[in-house]
Design an enzyme around this catalytic site. Structure first.
Site, PDB file in Angstrom:
ATOM      1  N   SER A  63     -53.547 -11.647 -17.750  1.00  0.00           N
ATOM      2  CA  SER A  63     -54.155 -12.059 -16.501  1.00  0.00           C
ATOM      3  C   SER A  63     -53.225 -12.982 -15.718  1.00  0.00           C
ATOM      4  CB  SER A  63     -55.528 -12.700 -16.944  1.00  0.00           C
ATOM      5  OG  SER A  63     -56.240 -13.154 -15.884  1.00  0.00           O
ATOM      6  N   LYS A  82     -53.452  -1.652 -13.705  1.00  0.00           N
ATOM      7  CA  LYS A  82     -53.384  -3.070 -12.875  1.00  0.00           C
ATOM      8  C   LYS A  82     -54.324  -3.108 -11.986  1.00  0.00           C
ATOM      9  CE  LYS A  82     -49.795  -4.198 -10.345  1.00  0.00           C
ATOM     10  NZ  LYS A  82     -48.361  -4.502  -9.820  1.00  0.00           N
ATOM     11  N   ASP A 140     -37.019  -8.191  -7.822  1.00  0.00           N
ATOM     12  CA  ASP A 140     -37.701  -8.855  -8.776  1.00  0.00           C
ATOM     13  C   ASP A 140     -37.335  -8.505  -9.976  1.00  0.00           C
ATOM     14  OD1 ASP A 140     -38.965 -11.133  -9.617  1.00  0.00           O
ATOM     15  OD2 ASP A 140     -41.043 -10.202  -9.619  1.00  0.00           O
TER      16      ASP A 140
END
Length: 568
Positions: free
Chosen positions: A298, A317, A411
């Site tokens: 979460s 997701k 990322d």
């Protein structure tokens, strides 16, 4: 250890949650006490104490531990900013003030220093107190070292003042400011705010970042670079920069004021997200056909579930409906657009998506092995060299494929590398990935500071070589099992990478070709970094050497043992 921490003998130990709660209460009471002693008349008004307690409850225990209780009025400023941010939604509110930082030697010195202090201060000159307060979270070693560096006489002229003293030796006029922002918490907010400060010409020297339990941020930056102590001029510059930055999610400027609440901004309703199509949109999934089994993770803006779709185990997701805004929806659409176009053994397989709010979710294959980050930092499982090389080769192949597709991940880090049941590593999480612009360079800030390339940190144009820098940090992480720059905050690491050329220390006793590859990956000049095609070849060559060496050792062991047998 104090009795309060030990607890009564024979009694149950105090849980960490209760300890944090107790600390918040102690600091809150101390703040109220100091406000009362300072003559703040509002302290005894109805609901005031409860409001301060609620303020501390909204923030993590770290806030109570770090805030300077000697400056209790700073807590009131933070509380007011957070209240204003609730009314302003996406629009940041901010507060600016001049602050004063002294190095430890001066901060602890009095007007009649001891001989030891005289020796320490002799070359630093005359102590001159400041009218400005210290930062809200005290003076860290970083700030003190900066102050010490700035007041060394060797950095100054040798002119004499009217009294015959060396004017350079006096404590210099050193403008530093504290800028505190509060706004609705959202992805990449820290990067956006640091970019804003850089646009105004400010250097971030320290940052304290907090998130409230109800989704707001309190970000406190200590900066230098503004030529004067004039707060109004700096405030106007920040206001202008905010108003003129169209690329960011906020559309107007909001300066904190205790008397004028800012009207609430509304996010436009959206029936469905428009995602670029090539006419084969068979990836759209009916939300009713998904079965959610268990929550795996979460975050602030979404949850990850293990579930099933058409009998297949999948990862789902889901974006939290209450956190949706135009920026988050735009990133979601970009992620779907990228993922539906890519197919590779070392990239997590996209299955489909639900693109009709409020049920926005992305469905991918379920990776039962978890993340490389968890293996390294939670399970403390170090990879042996052959396994480590297999992981690195998988990552390099996946990234090479993405770059061949003109996609920059932006990322890359261990947390975004997932393992399937066959221990194949796959690159995941394309929430901030982008299709490279035709010009070949990009300028939007993104990523995670500990793994981020210097050109991305500085918001300079960058290309796919930014991913190579991040890969070098990931490779170091695999070799050491450590978090990059674990002794620094993320922002301190970023400042070090850009301003001081900070890089992870290359571990001893690693394969010499890996020791050569690491610094090549994190070269400051992106042009000097290798492409992933070359990286993959290098890693495969190293793997071949390692396997051949292992084979020789096994054969050698068999040969020598055979010499000991009877008859030889």
């Amino acid at each position: 250890m104090e009795d309060s921490e030990k607890g009564v003998k024979g009694a149950k130990p105090i849980s960490p949650t209760k300890q944090r709660q107790r600390k918040k209460t102690e600091v809150c009471n101390e703040v109220l006490k100091r406000l009362r002693e300072a003559g703040n008349e509002a302290v005894d008004s109805p609901g005031f104490a409860e409001g301060i307690h609620a303020h501390f409850q909204r923030l993590p225990a770290r806030y109570a531990l770090d805030v300077n209780v000697e400056r209790a009025e700073d807590v009131l400023t933070h509380k007011r900013l957070l209240e204003s941010a609730k009314m302003s939604e996406n629009c940041p509110v901010f507060h600016v003030r001049a602050v004063h930082v002294l190095p430890i030697a001066l901060e602890n010195a009095d007007m009649n220093p001891s001989p030891t202090q005289e020796d320490t201060l002799g070359s630093l000159g005359t102590f001159r107190p400041s009218v400005h307060p210290p930062p809200a979270f005290g003076s860290s070693a970083n700030l003190e070292a900066l102050a010490l560096e700035m007041i060394k006489p060797s950095h100054m002229d040798d002119d004499k003042d009217s009294s015959g003293n060396n004017s350079a030796s006096k404590f210099p006029h050193m403008p530093m400011h504290e800028v505190t922002f509060s706004t609705l918490d959202k992805p990449k907010l820290l990067s956006q705010l640091s970019s804003l400060l850089a646009d105004v010409g400010l250097n971030i020297r320290e940052a304290h970042v907090f998130s409230t339990v109800d989704g707001y941020s309190l970000d406190v930056f200590v900066v230098d670079g503004w030529p004067t102590e004039d707060v109004q001029e700096l405030q106007q510059a920040l206001e202008t920069a905010l108003a003129g930055t169209e690329k960011r999610v906020w559309s107007r400027v909001c300066i904190s004021s205790p008397h004028e609440p800012v009207p609430q901004a509304k996010t436009p309703d959206v029936d469905f997200l428009r995602i670029p199509s090539d006419g084969t949109d068979d990836w759209e999934i009916d939300h009713n056909h998904l079965k959610f089994n268990q929550k795996v993770a979460s975050g602030s803006f979404g949850d990850l579930f293990k579930g099933t779709y058409c009998g297949q185990d999948v990862a789902i997701k889901v974006l939290k409906p209450e956190r949706l805004n135009e920026n988050l929806q735009r990133e979601f659409a970009q992620e779907v657009y990228i993922m539906r176009k890519i197919r590779h053994k070392n990239v997590v397989q996209f299955i489909g998506a639900c693109t009709r709010p409020p049920h926005l979710c992305i469905v991918t294959e379920f990776m039962s092995g978890g993340s490389v980050y968890d293996q390294l930092h939670k399970h403390k499982s170090m990879f042996k060299l052959p396994t480590l090389l297999r992981v690195a080769i998988d990552v390099s192949r996946g990234m090479d494929y993405l770059h061949q597709c003109n996609i920059i991940h932006r990322d890359l880090k261990a947390a975004n590398l997932l393992m399937d049941e066959h221990e194949v590593i796959k690159v995941a999480d394309f929430g901030v990935a982008r299709v490279q612009a035709q010009s070949g360079v990009m300028t939007a800030e993104t990523g995670t500071y500990r793994w981020m390339a210097p050109e991305v940190i500085e918001h300079r144009p960058y290309d796919r070589k930014a991913d190579v820098f991040s890969f070098g940090v990931v490779l170091w992480e695999l070799l050491t099992g450590k978090l990059p720059y674990d002794h620094l905050t993320p922002l301190q690491a970023a400042v070090g990478v850009v301003q001081k050329g900070l890089r992870p220390t290359i571990p001893k006793n690693i394969h010499p070709r890996l020791a050569e590859l690491l610094p090549r990956c994190w070269q400051h000049d992106p042009v000097e970094r290798p492409e992933f095609t070359e990286i993959t070849t290098i890693l495969q060559d190293i793997m071949k050497e390692v396997l051949e060496e292992e084979k020789k050792e096994k054969k050698g062991g068999g040969f020598f043992s055979s010499l000991k047998k009877p008859g030889h």
